[in-house]
Motif scaffolding. Structure first.
Motif, short mmCIF file in Angstrom:
data_model
loop_
_atom_site.label_atom_id
_atom_site.label_comp_id
_atom_site.label_asym_id
_atom_site.label_seq_id
_atom_site.Cartn_x
_atom_site.Cartn_y
_atom_site.Cartn_z
N VAL A 19 -32.53 60.65 -86.41
CA VAL A 19 -32.01 62.01 -86.60
C VAL A 19 -32.86 62.99 -85.78
O VAL A 19 -34.06 62.78 -85.59
CB VAL A 19 -31.98 62.42 -88.09
CG1 VAL A 19 -30.93 61.61 -88.85
CG2 VAL A 19 -33.34 62.28 -88.74
N ASP A 23 -29.20 67.98 -85.17
CA ASP A 23 -28.25 67.49 -86.17
C ASP A 23 -28.17 68.37 -87.42
O ASP A 23 -27.27 68.18 -88.24
CB ASP A 23 -28.63 66.07 -86.61
CG ASP A 23 -28.63 65.08 -85.47
OD1 ASP A 23 -27.79 65.22 -84.55
OD2 ASP A 23 -29.47 64.15 -85.50
N ILE A 27 -25.17 68.28 -90.29
CA ILE A 27 -25.55 67.66 -91.57
C ILE A 27 -25.26 68.61 -92.72
O ILE A 27 -24.67 68.22 -93.73
CB ILE A 27 -27.03 67.23 -91.55
CG1 ILE A 27 -27.22 66.04 -90.61
CG2 ILE A 27 -27.53 66.89 -92.96
CD1 ILE A 27 -28.67 65.72 -90.30
N ALA A 71 -29.03 58.78 -87.37
CA ALA A 71 -27.75 59.47 -87.23
C ALA A 71 -26.73 58.43 -86.80
O ALA A 71 -27.00 57.59 -85.95
CB ALA A 71 -27.86 60.57 -86.18
N ILE A 73 -23.39 58.10 -84.90
CA ILE A 73 -22.68 58.90 -83.90
C ILE A 73 -21.50 58.11 -83.35
O ILE A 73 -21.66 56.95 -82.94
CB ILE A 73 -23.63 59.26 -82.72
CG1 ILE A 73 -24.93 59.89 -83.21
CG2 ILE A 73 -22.92 60.11 -81.67
CD1 ILE A 73 -24.77 61.24 -83.83
N PHE A 80 -21.48 63.43 -84.74
CA PHE A 80 -22.30 62.97 -85.86
C PHE A 80 -21.36 62.74 -87.04
O PHE A 80 -20.62 63.65 -87.44
CB PHE A 80 -23.32 64.06 -86.21
CG PHE A 80 -24.26 63.69 -87.33
CD1 PHE A 80 -25.58 63.36 -87.05
CD2 PHE A 80 -23.85 63.68 -88.65
CE1 PHE A 80 -26.46 63.04 -88.09
CE2 PHE A 80 -24.71 63.36 -89.68
CZ PHE A 80 -26.02 63.04 -89.39
N TRP A 83 -25.29 59.45 -91.98
CA TRP A 83 -26.73 59.18 -91.95
C TRP A 83 -26.95 57.86 -92.68
O TRP A 83 -26.41 57.62 -93.76
CB TRP A 83 -27.43 60.32 -92.68
CG TRP A 83 -28.92 60.29 -92.74
CD1 TRP A 83 -29.74 59.23 -93.03
CD2 TRP A 83 -29.79 61.40 -92.53
NE1 TRP A 83 -31.05 59.62 -93.02
CE2 TRP A 83 -31.11 60.96 -92.72
CE3 TRP A 83 -29.60 62.74 -92.23
CZ2 TRP A 83 -32.23 61.78 -92.61
CZ3 TRP A 83 -30.70 63.56 -92.12
CH2 TRP A 83 -32.00 63.10 -92.30
#
Length: 148
Positions: A19, A23, A27, A71, A73, A80, A83
């Motif tokens: 991460v 981000d 997030i 992350a 992706i 994104f 997680w």
């Protein structure tokens, strides 16, 4: 201990990387009540500032070799979508814990199933874990499906 800050892995549709500061905004926008209700350590409202602090803490843990905060992706869009993290238990360095979430727009696309073997392999290879655990609330059928 190893530094995991530069970890990178790819699957057919996804990239995994540590991460990053960039981000934080996405997030915060993805951490809605429908996601946070399943997670023990994420709360709502989840602000950009809270995301920034979590990223800083998580990157420090990655630098220390005690966590791998990644992350998720989409490769095609560079979006994104979630997680996933591996953590080393403090009282047993050979035991790991897996945590994960996927934002609502990317749910039910099989993303966690796609990355789970890459994550587990990283845990055994990078951390030297003997075992990796994950947990979910009993009503969270999707998470149990991934774990199964």
């Amino acid at each position: 201990m190893s530094n995991f800050i530069n970890f990178n892995a790819q699957t057919e549709r996804l990239s995994l990387r540590c991460v990053e500061d960039q981000d934080a905004e996405i997030i915060a926008s993805l951490m809605v009540p429908e996601i946070a209700r399943w997670l023990a350590s994420w709360e709502v409202p989840f602000t950009v500032e809270m995301a920034q602090k979590r990223i800083i803490r998580s990157r420090r843990e990655a630098e220390a070799g005690s966590a791998l905060p990644l992350a998720i992706i989409e490769r095609e869009t560079d979006r994104f979508v979630g997680w996933v993290s591996l953590y080393r238990y403090r009282d047993n360095p050979y035991r790991g814990m897996l945590g994960y979430w996927i934002g609502i727009p990317a749910q039910r696309l099989g993303y966690l199933s796609e990355i789970k073997f890459a994550i587990l392999q990283a845990g055994f290879d990078l951390f030297g874990f003997d075992s990796i655990e994950a947990g979910a609330q009993l009503a969270n059928e999707a998470s149990f499906g991934v774990m199964t």
